[in-house]
Motif scaffolding. Structure first.
Motif, mmCIF file in Angstrom:
data_model
loop_
_atom_site.group_PDB
_atom_site.id
_atom_site.type_symbol
_atom_site.label_atom_id
_atom_site.label_comp_id
_atom_site.label_asym_id
_atom_site.label_seq_id
_atom_site.Cartn_x
_atom_site.Cartn_y
_atom_site.Cartn_z
ATOM 1 N N GLN A 84 152.519 88.817 -32.947
ATOM 2 C CA GLN A 84 152.224 87.564 -32.257
ATOM 3 C C GLN A 84 151.677 86.507 -33.208
ATOM 4 O OE1 GLN A 84 149.602 88.751 -28.947
ATOM 5 N NE2 GLN A 84 151.288 88.356 -27.545
ATOM 6 N N LYS A 85 151.448 86.912 -34.457
ATOM 7 C CA LYS A 85 150.860 86.011 -35.447
ATOM 8 C C LYS A 85 151.952 85.314 -36.253
ATOM 9 C CE LYS A 85 147.436 85.978 -39.212
ATOM 10 N NZ LYS A 85 146.611 84.942 -38.586
ATOM 11 N N ASP A 86 151.822 84.015 -36.413
ATOM 12 C CA ASP A 86 152.774 83.225 -37.181
ATOM 13 C C ASP A 86 152.718 83.652 -38.661
ATOM 14 O OD1 ASP A 86 154.619 80.947 -37.356
ATOM 15 O OD2 ASP A 86 153.028 80.011 -38.535
ATOM 16 N N PRO A 87 153.852 83.825 -39.337
ATOM 17 C CA PRO A 87 155.236 83.614 -38.899
ATOM 18 C C PRO A 87 155.920 84.879 -38.370
ATOM 19 C CG PRO A 87 155.233 83.993 -41.235
ATOM 20 C CD PRO A 87 153.794 84.111 -40.788
ATOM 21 N N PHE A 88 155.159 85.969 -38.233
ATOM 22 C CA PHE A 88 155.777 87.247 -37.847
ATOM 23 C C PHE A 88 156.227 87.275 -36.387
ATOM 24 C CE2 PHE A 88 152.607 88.076 -41.214
ATOM 25 C CZ PHE A 88 153.496 88.351 -42.238
ATOM 26 N N ASN A 179 145.728 86.593 -44.687
ATOM 27 C CA ASN A 179 146.045 85.578 -45.694
ATOM 28 C C ASN A 179 147.481 85.099 -45.537
ATOM 29 O OD1 ASN A 179 145.732 83.935 -47.964
ATOM 30 N ND2 ASN A 179 146.367 85.560 -49.369
ATOM 31 N N THR A 180 147.768 84.498 -44.391
ATOM 32 C CA THR A 180 149.123 83.990 -44.137
ATOM 33 C C THR A 180 149.158 82.468 -44.039
ATOM 34 O OG1 THR A 180 148.794 84.247 -41.745
ATOM 35 C CG2 THR A 180 149.805 86.091 -42.930
ATOM 36 N N THR A 181 148.053 81.834 -44.457
ATOM 37 C CA THR A 181 147.992 80.369 -44.398
ATOM 38 C C THR A 181 149.104 79.765 -45.251
ATOM 39 O OG1 THR A 181 145.591 80.473 -44.148
ATOM 40 C CG2 THR A 181 146.530 78.350 -44.780
ATOM 41 N N GLY A 182 149.906 78.912 -44.650
ATOM 42 C CA GLY A 182 150.979 78.246 -45.376
ATOM 43 C C GLY A 182 152.264 79.043 -45.449
ATOM 44 N N LEU A 183 152.223 80.289 -44.978
ATOM 45 C CA LEU A 183 153.439 81.109 -44.992
ATOM 46 C C LEU A 183 154.283 80.777 -43.767
ATOM 47 C CD1 LEU A 183 155.028 83.457 -46.331
ATOM 48 C CD2 LEU A 183 153.778 85.011 -44.815
ATOM 49 N N THR A 184 155.441 80.191 -43.998
ATOM 50 C CA THR A 184 156.341 79.833 -42.908
ATOM 51 C C THR A 184 157.436 80.892 -42.791
ATOM 52 O OG1 THR A 184 157.836 78.562 -44.317
ATOM 53 C CG2 THR A 184 155.928 77.392 -43.384
#
Length: 209
Positions: A84-88, A179-184
């Motif tokens: 449910q977490k972006d971008p997954f 640590n997925t900040t900025g990961l599209t």
């Protein structure tokens, strides 16, 4: 979640309980027989024997199966949160679909994970059991023979890309959910394509089902 678990594993649940029950009960009976032989015709406390048998046939199996079920539920909950977490939460855009693991064996409970084919490589996506805040993209490859020196060199090179050797001829690329900040989803798509192409360049060919 309970409904899904029973839908996938009701037959395995029964098998697991019966297998553990029969195993522990057989052990207790053998110990009881050996004790009777050693003690000759000495008195045996039947209440203790019955209590131990009930514990072995019902108590231990219930405890063990219950513990395994809790582990399944915990991982399923962590997996749900991760996807449910972006971008997954957009993995379907990259061709990932829900598939079942351990479907044809009675020795492991069946789970739902994500799978896609990327440039000919079968890639599984799932959260780590031991570290639920990390998500793995596991490429199934054909194992190759290599010297210890080459293995160490590849291990160091892969580590710089967050890629690690795994069991059963697999290599995994790890992402930290913290640590997925900025990961599209576009970045992730490029990462995964580069991941399998790096494996190909090092001689790891895709393993078919």
């Amino acid at each position: 979640m309970m409904t899904k678990f029973l839908e996938l594993n009701s037959h395995k649940l029964k098998f697991a309980f019966l297998f553990i029950s029969i195993t522990f009960t057989s052990i207790v009976l053998m110990v009881d027989i050996l004790a009777s032989i050693v003690n000759g015709n000495g008195p045996i406390n039947r209440l203790i024997v019955v209590t131990v048998l009930l514990t072995a046939s019902i108590g231990f199996p219930s405890l063990i199966v219950g513990s395994v079920c809790l582990i399944w539920f915990n991982k399923a909950r962590n997996r749900h949160r991760a996807f449910q977490k972006d971008p997954f939460d957009k993995l379907d855009r990259l061709g990932f679909k829900t598939v079942l693991t351990y479907e044809k064996t009675k020795w492991y409970f069946t789970e739902e994970i994500k799978e896609a084919e990327i440039h000919g490589y079968r890639v599984h996506c799932d959260v780590q059991r031991e570290t639920p805040k990390k998500i793995d993209f596991i490429a199934h490859v054909i194992s190759i023979n290599m010297t210890k020196e080459i293995f160490k060199k590849l291990e160091k090179e892969f580590k710089n890309e967050d890629i690690y050797f795994d069991f059963d001829g697999c290599l995994r690329k790890i992402y930290s959910l913290k640590n997925t900040t900025g990961l599209t989803i576009e970045n992730l798509n490029d990462d995964l394509k580069n991941f399998v192409e790096l494996l190909r360049s090092k001689g790891f060919e895709p393993k078919q089902k």
